[in-house]
Design an enzyme around this catalytic site. Structure first.
Site, PDB file in Angstrom:
ATOM      1  N   ASP A 157       0.818  -1.206   0.000  1.00  0.00           N
ATOM      2  CA  ASP A 157       0.000   0.000   0.000  1.00  0.00           C
ATOM      3  C   ASP A 157       0.857   1.263   0.000  1.00  0.00           C
ATOM      4  O   ASP A 157       1.381   1.665   1.034  1.00  0.00           O
ATOM      5  CB  ASP A 157      -0.902  -0.021   1.254  1.00  0.00           C
ATOM      6  CG  ASP A 157      -1.752   1.218   1.367  1.00  0.00           C
ATOM      7  OD1 ASP A 157      -2.216   1.523   2.485  1.00  0.00           O
ATOM      8  OD2 ASP A 157      -1.944   1.898   0.331  1.00  0.00           O
ATOM      9  N   SER A 171      -1.285  16.504 -11.729  1.00  0.00           N
ATOM     10  CA  SER A 171      -1.514  16.289 -13.156  1.00  0.00           C
ATOM     11  C   SER A 171      -1.970  17.615 -13.757  1.00  0.00           C
ATOM     12  O   SER A 171      -2.815  18.294 -13.177  1.00  0.00           O
ATOM     13  CB  SER A 171      -2.614  15.233 -13.358  1.00  0.00           C
ATOM     14  OG  SER A 171      -3.061  15.230 -14.713  1.00  0.00           O
TER      15      SER A 171
HETATM   16  O1  45M Z   1      -6.114   4.451   3.083  1.00  0.00           O
HETATM   17  C1  45M Z   1      -5.593   4.869   2.089  1.00  0.00           C
HETATM   18  N1  45M Z   1      -4.907   4.057   1.230  1.00  0.00           N
HETATM   19  N2  45M Z   1      -4.688   2.733   1.512  1.00  0.00           N
HETATM   20  C2  45M Z   1      -5.692   1.886   1.844  1.00  0.00           C
HETATM   21  N3  45M Z   1      -6.964   2.100   1.682  1.00  0.00           N
HETATM   22  C3  45M Z   1      -7.749   0.974   2.178  1.00  0.00           C
HETATM   23  C4  45M Z   1      -6.775  -0.022   2.761  1.00  0.00           C
HETATM   24  C5  45M Z   1      -5.426   0.514   2.439  1.00  0.00           C
HETATM   25  C6  45M Z   1      -5.632   6.312   1.763  1.00  0.00           C
HETATM   26  C7  45M Z   1      -4.482   7.048   1.797  1.00  0.00           C
HETATM   27  C8  45M Z   1      -4.540   8.407   1.570  1.00  0.00           C
HETATM   28  C9  45M Z   1      -5.760   8.978   1.274  1.00  0.00           C
HETATM   29 BR1  45M Z   1      -5.824  10.834   0.946  1.00  0.00          BR
HETATM   30  C10 45M Z   1      -6.933   8.234   1.233  1.00  0.00           C
HETATM   31  C11 45M Z   1      -6.855   6.873   1.466  1.00  0.00           C
END
Ligand code: 45M
Length: 330
Positions: A35, A199
């Protein structure tokens, strides 16, 4: 995936991308979600209540001769989709492919939210964001990538995610066989702990590019492409029968005909999300409406270039040059 196995619905729609890692001595094998939108390496563990474990593999620190409890350290994380987890911390050996970090902070879960309990395929998360947003208290810990990057030929990793097929993460080198043409590079602002970039514009289908800056993060942990409301509206206005469906919580449209491509700029280049990757998934077997892979980023503060965008390209996360590279897949 071996031949002959049935593709699950989640696999059919690239819901998440899972990668094997090994922890401890002897090695304990888990499969986790890499992630780039977070910076904690946490895993299901033997310290959890049995009711919260439904099919996942767990890390047992007591069964590893190299584990060392980081006394007094705890962690708690809440993700953008509202899912969450928390626990305590061990230092142990972590191996990914042929790369090993001997004293990696491994965050053992004591509690996880239902989204994680109900996802039998996922044994935890491996954060590839910047260590500045690691949640361990009182002393934040380094990500696997931060711990190994100085031992790599180059301080970078690449994500080559695919539609309905296994992809790959590489560490330390750019595989010239993975892309064609030139990689488009764009500077990264890591001040919020994310791989953020801007972007310069976008286009719907074959229309001309619109000069409309879109600032967002490259996030392998988010499934969809979440963009400003005005951009999303302009996109779905081009699709007959598209509408915002409050029951589904997003834009829905007839699965056929194939919707227009969505194009976004990256520096001097462009990235095209093919229309058939935008009709994300049928909302139900009955009618032929599809939930859109492009939805609004309202309430987040910036856009999220999640898997729907990333799987179109070969993406280089370059911590040395603090830049993102987007290449056309080979
Ligand atoms: O949580 C985030 N990314 N990863 C994951 N989502 C679900 C499980 C893992 C995420 C990170 C930054 C922002 Br701005 C919004 C969401």
């Amino acid at each position: 995936r071996q031949t002959g196995t049935v593709e699950t619905d989640a696999e059919k729609h690239d819901v998440e991308y899972l990668t094997p890692i090994s922890i401890g001595t002897p090695p304990q094998n888990l499969i986790v979600d890499f992630d780039t939108g977070s910076s904690d390496l946490w895993v299901f563990s033997t310290e959890m209540a049995a009711k919260d474990i439904k099919g996942q593999a767990v890390y047992d620190p007591n069964n590893s001769s190299t584990s060392e409890k980081l006394q007094g350290s705890t962690w708690q994380i809440t993700y953008g989709d509202g899912s969450s987890s928390s626990g305590d911390v061990y230092l142990d050996t972590v191996t990914i492919g042929n790369l090993t970090v001997p004293n990696q902070a491994v965050e053992a879960a004591t509690k996880v939210s239902d989204e994680f309990t109900d996802d039998a395929n996922n044994d935890g998360l491996l954060g590839l964001g910047f260590s500045s947003i690691n949640t361990v208290q009182p002393t934040p810990q380094n990500t696997f990538f931060d711990n190994i990057k100085n031992n790599l030929d180059a301080p970078l990793f690449t994500a080559d995610l695919k539609h309905g097929a296994p992809g790959s993460y590489n560490f330390g080198y750019i595989d010239p066989a993975a892309y064609v043409g030139n990689i488009s590079w764009t500077p990264v602002d890591s001040s919020q702990g994310f791989w953020s970039f801007t972007s310069p514009g976008y286009a719907v289908g074959t229309e001309a590019m619109r000069n409309h800056s879109i600032s967002g993060i490259a996030d392998t942990g988010t499934t969809l492409l979440l963009l400003p409301k005005s951009v999303v509206k302009a996109y779905y206005e081009e699709i007959q029968g598209a509408q915002y469906d409050s029951n589904q919580g997003g834009y829905v449209f007839p699965c056929s005909p194939t919707p227009p491509d969505f194009v976004f700029g990256v520096s001097d280049g462009i990235v095209t999300v093919p229309g058939d990757m935008v009709s994300y998934a049928p909302v139900d077997s009955a009618n032929q409406d599809c939930f859109g892979g492009i939805q609004s980023d309202t309430g987040i503060g910036f856009s999220i270039f999640g898997d729907v965008a990333l799987k179109t390209s070969f993406v280089v996360f370059d911590a040395g040059g603090l830049q993102l590279g987007w290449g056309a897949k080979n």
